[in-house]
Scaffold this active site. Structure first.
Site, PDB file in Angstrom:
ATOM      1  N   GLU A 155      12.340 -12.458   4.363  1.00  0.00           N
ATOM      2  CA  GLU A 155      11.361 -11.641   5.096  1.00  0.00           C
ATOM      3  C   GLU A 155      10.309 -11.101   4.146  1.00  0.00           C
ATOM      4  O   GLU A 155      10.612 -10.855   2.989  1.00  0.00           O
ATOM      5  CB  GLU A 155      12.063 -10.406   5.707  1.00  0.00           C
ATOM      6  CG  GLU A 155      13.190 -10.720   6.616  1.00  0.00           C
ATOM      7  CD  GLU A 155      14.178  -9.550   6.714  1.00  0.00           C
ATOM      8  OE1 GLU A 155      13.751  -8.385   6.706  1.00  0.00           O
ATOM      9  OE2 GLU A 155      15.370  -9.831   6.792  1.00  0.00           O
TER      10      GLU A 155
ATOM     11  N   LYS B 237       8.220  -8.251   2.352  1.00  0.00           N
ATOM     12  CA  LYS B 237       8.503  -6.848   2.059  1.00  0.00           C
ATOM     13  C   LYS B 237       7.250  -6.052   2.414  1.00  0.00           C
ATOM     14  O   LYS B 237       6.256  -6.085   1.686  1.00  0.00           O
ATOM     15  CB  LYS B 237       8.877  -6.654   0.593  1.00  0.00           C
ATOM     16  CG  LYS B 237       9.289  -5.242   0.281  1.00  0.00           C
ATOM     17  CD  LYS B 237       9.867  -5.149  -1.117  1.00  0.00           C
ATOM     18  CE  LYS B 237      10.438  -3.794  -1.417  1.00  0.00           C
ATOM     19  NZ  LYS B 237       9.499  -2.698  -1.305  1.00  0.00           N
TER      20      LYS B 237
ATOM     21  N   ASP C  89       4.656  -3.125   2.870  1.00  0.00           N
ATOM     22  CA  ASP C  89       4.354  -2.006   1.985  1.00  0.00           C
ATOM     23  C   ASP C  89       3.954  -0.809   2.841  1.00  0.00           C
ATOM     24  O   ASP C  89       2.775  -0.595   3.124  1.00  0.00           O
ATOM     25  CB  ASP C  89       3.215  -2.408   1.040  1.00  0.00           C
ATOM     26  CG  ASP C  89       3.256  -1.594  -0.229  1.00  0.00           C
ATOM     27  OD1 ASP C  89       4.173  -0.764  -0.365  1.00  0.00           O
ATOM     28  OD2 ASP C  89       2.372  -1.787  -1.079  1.00  0.00           O
TER      29      ASP C  89
ATOM     30  N   TYR D 142      13.203  -4.150  10.555  1.00  0.00           N
ATOM     31  CA  TYR D 142      13.815  -5.117   9.627  1.00  0.00           C
ATOM     32  C   TYR D 142      15.329  -4.984   9.511  1.00  0.00           C
ATOM     33  O   TYR D 142      15.937  -5.662   8.699  1.00  0.00           O
ATOM     34  CB  TYR D 142      13.158  -5.067   8.260  1.00  0.00           C
ATOM     35  CG  TYR D 142      13.189  -3.716   7.549  1.00  0.00           C
ATOM     36  CD1 TYR D 142      14.386  -3.082   7.239  1.00  0.00           C
ATOM     37  CD2 TYR D 142      11.994  -3.096   7.179  1.00  0.00           C
ATOM     38  CE1 TYR D 142      14.410  -1.858   6.589  1.00  0.00           C
ATOM     39  CE2 TYR D 142      12.003  -1.871   6.522  1.00  0.00           C
ATOM     40  CZ  TYR D 142      13.219  -1.258   6.237  1.00  0.00           C
ATOM     41  OH  TYR D 142      13.239  -0.054   5.601  1.00  0.00           O
TER      42      TYR D 142
ATOM     43  N   LYS E 152       9.662  -9.058  -6.094  1.00  0.00           N
ATOM     44  CA  LYS E 152       8.315  -8.495  -6.023  1.00  0.00           C
ATOM     45  C   LYS E 152       7.249  -9.500  -6.463  1.00  0.00           C
ATOM     46  O   LYS E 152       7.490 -10.313  -7.358  1.00  0.00           O
ATOM     47  CB  LYS E 152       8.225  -7.257  -6.928  1.00  0.00           C
ATOM     48  CG  LYS E 152       9.172  -6.132  -6.546  1.00  0.00           C
ATOM     49  CD  LYS E 152       8.735  -5.352  -5.339  1.00  0.00           C
ATOM     50  CE  LYS E 152       7.707  -4.313  -5.668  1.00  0.00           C
ATOM     51  NZ  LYS E 152       8.179  -3.045  -6.124  1.00  0.00           N
TER      52      LYS E 152
ATOM     53  N   CYS F 125     -35.490  -1.757 -16.424  1.00  0.00           N
ATOM     54  CA  CYS F 125     -34.655  -2.958 -16.347  1.00  0.00           C
ATOM     55  C   CYS F 125     -34.153  -3.325 -17.750  1.00  0.00           C
ATOM     56  O   CYS F 125     -34.950  -3.433 -18.680  1.00  0.00           O
ATOM     57  CB  CYS F 125     -35.469  -4.102 -15.756  1.00  0.00           C
ATOM     58  SG  CYS F 125     -34.632  -5.686 -15.886  1.00  0.00           S
TER      59      CYS F 125
ATOM     60  N   CYS G 150     -36.127  -6.862 -18.660  1.00  0.00           N
ATOM     61  CA  CYS G 150     -37.576  -7.006 -18.838  1.00  0.00           C
ATOM     62  C   CYS G 150     -38.286  -5.665 -19.074  1.00  0.00           C
ATOM     63  O   CYS G 150     -39.482  -5.645 -19.348  1.00  0.00           O
ATOM     64  CB  CYS G 150     -38.199  -7.723 -17.642  1.00  0.00           C
ATOM     65  SG  CYS G 150     -38.269  -6.709 -16.168  1.00  0.00           S
TER      66      CYS G 150
ATOM     67  N   CYS H 235     -34.694  -3.902 -10.166  1.00  0.00           N
ATOM     68  CA  CYS H 235     -35.759  -4.091 -11.145  1.00  0.00           C
ATOM     69  C   CYS H 235     -37.005  -4.460 -10.356  1.00  0.00           C
ATOM     70  O   CYS H 235     -36.959  -5.295  -9.449  1.00  0.00           O
ATOM     71  CB  CYS H 235     -35.361  -5.225 -12.087  1.00  0.00           C
ATOM     72  SG  CYS H 235     -36.762  -5.981 -12.918  1.00  0.00           S
TER      73      CYS H 235
ATOM     74  N   CYS I  10     -39.491 -10.836 -14.458  1.00  0.00           N
ATOM     75  CA  CYS I  10     -38.229 -10.521 -15.136  1.00  0.00           C
ATOM     76  C   CYS I  10     -37.469 -11.815 -15.418  1.00  0.00           C
ATOM     77  O   CYS I  10     -37.097 -12.523 -14.481  1.00  0.00           O
ATOM     78  CB  CYS I  10     -37.397  -9.590 -14.262  1.00  0.00           C
ATOM     79  SG  CYS I  10     -35.778  -9.259 -14.967  1.00  0.00           S
TER      80      CYS I  10
HETATM   81  S1  IVH Z   1      15.799  -3.905   3.885  1.00  0.00           S
HETATM   82  C1  IVH Z   1      19.535  -1.550   2.544  1.00  0.00           C
HETATM   83  N1  IVH Z   1      13.688  -5.329   4.576  1.00  0.00           N
HETATM   84  O1  IVH Z   1      11.484  -1.679   0.969  1.00  0.00           O
HETATM   85  C2  IVH Z   1      18.295  -2.367   2.591  1.00  0.00           C
HETATM   86  N2  IVH Z   1      13.349  -3.294   3.412  1.00  0.00           N
HETATM   87  O2  IVH Z   1      12.461  -1.024  -1.764  1.00  0.00           O
HETATM   88  C3  IVH Z   1      17.203  -1.686   3.254  1.00  0.00           C
HETATM   89  N3  IVH Z   1      10.996  -2.736   3.048  1.00  0.00           N
HETATM   90  O3  IVH Z   1      13.303   1.203   1.754  1.00  0.00           O
HETATM   91  C4  IVH Z   1      15.911  -2.328   3.142  1.00  0.00           C
HETATM   92  N4  IVH Z   1      10.151  -4.500   4.055  1.00  0.00           N
HETATM   93  O4  IVH Z   1      11.242   0.665   3.209  1.00  0.00           O
HETATM   94  C5  IVH Z   1      14.145  -4.223   3.969  1.00  0.00           C
HETATM   95  N5  IVH Z   1      11.918  -6.665   5.275  1.00  0.00           N
HETATM   96  C6  IVH Z   1      12.374  -5.566   4.671  1.00  0.00           C
HETATM   97  C7  IVH Z   1      11.490  -4.601   4.123  1.00  0.00           C
HETATM   98  C8  IVH Z   1      12.022  -3.482   3.479  1.00  0.00           C
HETATM   99  C9  IVH Z   1       9.877  -3.373   3.413  1.00  0.00           C
HETATM  100  C10 IVH Z   1      11.048  -1.466   2.288  1.00  0.00           C
HETATM  101  C11 IVH Z   1      11.997  -0.469   2.877  1.00  0.00           C
HETATM  102  C12 IVH Z   1      12.956  -0.131   1.768  1.00  0.00           C
HETATM  103  C13 IVH Z   1      12.194  -0.551   0.557  1.00  0.00           C
HETATM  104  C14 IVH Z   1      13.129  -0.886  -0.572  1.00  0.00           C
END
Ligand code: IVH
Length: 674
Positions: free
Chosen positions: A116, A118, A120, A228, A317, A411, A414, A429, A435
């Site tokens: 999945e 991650k 932000d 998630y 990451k 400038c 020039c 300019c 120029c």
């Molecule tokens: S699972 C026990 N799945 O990342 C596991 N976390 O650094 C719980 N996050 O606190 C997390 N996307 O806020 C999971 N697809 C995803 C996620 C995800 C973002 C965040 C989440 C977590 C943090 C961990």
């Protein structure tokens, strides 16, 4: 360990820095340093504490998961701790994670993972009793968070009541609340207009919006939920695989990621990571990596947890898109239309996957907004292929020797006075083609591939020709002789002749290319093509006033004014006349009614990145040929243009049997139609 030892002092220093950053990040929603720097400090402290466990104190930032709850919201205990994830940063570390999983499970077979993005954003716990949303809470310190139910209820993608059937008595859904990139940009634009401080990034904007004590404010912010996982479940059963659980959540009304996939073993996981990384810049929301989770719940239970994180999941990451470095100097570049752009010269830094040593500072307003000085520590952001930006200044690191940035009054190339046009941020300019910088840029643009396509006339050669006084305008190009060229550095007889041949070939061009080559401000390839199609000939275009120009598709008052001003200047008319006298020519275009345009009645969809033009340009060019450009693929789509990073639209086109072409084929098509 003695209190004066180096390790003791360093641990103390790290703890106090982390404490300060934590406060700015979690409480003020206004972090000072990029995440990458925070992670580095945290890892250094973790490593120190691992080597010398006697350094660990109860309130060390390593001993808790998140930040402390704000006073203003009620504190609520989580039914199950909300844990964090361990991070890995490369394929080797990920393979080591997989090895540990298999060792614990005593298996040599490949493990199935859920893959999945991650997200932000901000972690959230949502409790549903009998299918009705009862409570929403932030993670807080992992054991207790803040009750933000009233705010979360305003987020449209959070179901207030579950749909479908078979809901457990009590269901805790966990997910991420995030702000899509577009919404974030709009919010910051509004803040700028109102003269208030914007947010540094979408995640902070999401955090700030969630922590409003007035839910009406939260409601006005574009927040979304991605579910998630699940926490506590009572009085009901969920599927045995994590991916199936997520699909079940989707059936109950939650939005889950579109990029969910099962993968067997390390290699399949790595290719998911690469695919997602290629799509990252195109996704409408920020992600900072991929989460891999052992898919079988039974195996998850067998693997269990360590103090802060599950053993069955890991975050892989992406390279950080924001990094810290120092601003060594600011130089001023003069562009084709005279705009003077401040460029930051930086201590080279690895960010977004490449080493960056320059970043744009845009204009004097931007310098003022950032409050940046030479010598400052700055945060640089490089996302996708966009030009690196200076995001903010780390004021606490400002040296006493930091120097104010002075915009030049003349400038830098020039010496002509510079002027600031009212209503415009750019300083220009006023030297025009006097120029050398503007002259050079204008000639480079004229020679470029999408303009007159003069092969062999690169930037360096134009610089040399202008500096040697061999040319001062585009017309002069056609007077160059083999002897003059052969006298230049690194220019043999053969390449001199090749260039003369290319110059000769360039004389036979098309009206859109010629209009683009003139370098009229704000007239890109797409606008040049539309103008050419609309008017058919240069004479017709010259005769059009601003109002008539505005009748052209996608030409608004600003572009109309630019075009009219350009053709009203006798110096420009002289250049055009001169070029024609040197033999530059093109065929006029028969002006066709829209229905007879070659792509009339056809619907195109663009997806992924194009290298040679922006999506807006591609859209305008297709529309100039009569095509409709739609945002999503359906049975009615005639063709999908897919660049690298294409995602769901591409798969949809494939499943519907809609023809798909790549960038090369697309360019060929445009050329055939032109
Ligand atoms: S699972 C026990 N799945 O990342 C596991 N976390 O650094 C719980 N996050 O606190 C997390 N996307 O806020 C999971 N697809 C995803 C996620 C995800 C973002 C965040 C989440 C977590 C943090 C961990």
């Amino acid at each position: 360990m003695p209190e004066y030892s180096q390790e003791f002092l360093r641990a103390q220093q790290l703890r106090s820095e982390l404490l300060r950053h934590n406060h700015r990040y979690y409480v003020l929603d206004d972090p000072e340093v990029p995440d990458a720097e925070y992670d580095r400090l945290m890892r250094e402290l973790q490593a120190l504490e691992e080597r010398f466990p006697e350094l660990i104190i109860a309130d060390s930032p390593t001993q808790r998961v998140g930040g402390s709850p704000l006073d203003a919201f009620a504190e609520v205990a989580h039914l199950r701790p909300m844990l964090s994830l361990d991070n890995v940063f490369d394929a080797e570390e990920f393979a080591a994670f997989d090895r540990r999983v298999r060792e614990r499970l005593k298996t040599t077979a490949e493990v199935e993972y859920s893959c999945e993005p991650k997200y932000d954003g901000i972690a959230i716990s949502l409790i549903y009793r009998k299918g009705v949303l009862e409570r929403a809470a932030t993670r807080g310190d992992g054991n207790a968070g803040e009750d933000i139910t009233l705010n979360v209820r305003t987020i449209k993608s959070v179901p207030l009541r579950l749909i479908g059937e078979g809901h457990p008595e009590l269901l805790e859904v966990r997910g991420e609340i995030y702000m899509p990139k577009a919404g974030f940009e709009q919010l910051n634009r509004r803040a700028q207009e109102q003269g208030t401080k914007g947010f540094v990034n979408p995640r902070n904007a999401a955090a700030g919006s969630l922590r409003q004590l007035d839910p009406k404010l939260t409601a006005s912010r574009p927040l979304m939920l991605c579910a998630y996982g699940v926490g506590e479940v009572q009085g009901g059963e969920l599927p045995g695989r994590h991916t199936d659980t997520l699909r079940q959540l989707a059936a109950w009304g939650f939005s889950i990621t579109r990029d969910l996939q099962e993968a067997l073993g390390v290699n399949e996981c790595l290719s998911f990571y690469q695919r997602l990384q290629a799509k990252r810049a195109d996704l409408p929301y920020d992600i900072d990596g991929v989460v891999f989770k052992v898919n079988s719940l039974e195996l998850q239970v067998a693997l269990g947890f360590v103090a802060k994180a599950p053993r069955w999941a890991v975050a892989f990451k992406f390279p950080a898109q924001e990094e810290m470095t120092t601003l060594r100097a600011v130089e001023f570049q003069v562009g084709r239309t005279g705009s003077i752009t401040p460029v930051a010269r930086l201590e080279p830094v690895f960010v977004g996957g490449v080493t960056v040593s320059n970043a744009t500072l845009h204009n004097s307003d931007e310098i003022e907004r950032l409050g940046v000085k030479v010598g400052d520590t700055v945060i640089i952001r490089r996302a996708g292929d966009v030009i690196p930006q200076v995001v903010s200044v780390v004021l606490s690191k400002r040296p006493t020797s930091a120097q104010e940035i002075c915009f030049p009054a003349t400038c830098p190339v020039c010496g002509s006075p510079v002027a600031r046009v009212e209503g415009e941020a750019a300083v220009r300019c006023t030297g025009g083609l006097i120029c050398p910088a503007q002259r050079k840029e204008a000639i480079k643009h004229y020679a470029s591939r999408q303009a007159m396509d003069i092969e062999g006339l690169g930037d360096k050669l134009v610089d040399a020709l202008v500096e040697k006084g061999l040319i001062t305008s585009m017309e002069d190009l056609y007077e160059l002789t083999a002897e003059q060229l052969a006298g230049l550095e690194r220019m043999g007889k053969k390449s001199a002749q090749n260039l003369l041949d290319a110059l000769e070939r360039s004389k036979s061009t098309t009206l859109p290319k010629f209009l683009f080559a003139l370098g009229i401000r704000d007239v890109g390839q797409a606008t040049a093509a539309t103008l050419a199609k609309h008017f058919g000939s240069l004479e017709n275009l010259l005769a059009a006033d601003e109002l008539r120009l505005q009748e052209v598709q996608d030409v608004g008052p600003i572009v109309a004014k630019r075009v009219a001003t350009f053709f009203a200047d006798p110096r420009n008319l002289d250049v055009i006349q001169g070029l024609r006298e040197h033999g530059v020519h093109w065929a006029d275009i028969a002006v066709m009614p829209r229905e007879t345009l070659p792509l009339a009645g056809k619907t195109y969809v663009l997806t992924g990145n194009l290298e040679s033009m922006t999506r807006e340009d591609a859209k305008a060019r297709l529309e100039a040929f009569g095509a409709k450009v739609a945002g999503s693929v359906s049975k009615k789509t005639d063709c999908v243009v897919a660049g690298p990073g294409a995602g769901s639209k591409l798969s949809k086109a494939e499943s519907l049997g809609v023809p798909v072409i790549d960038e090369a084929a697309f360019l060929k098509l445009l050329e055939q139609l032109a």
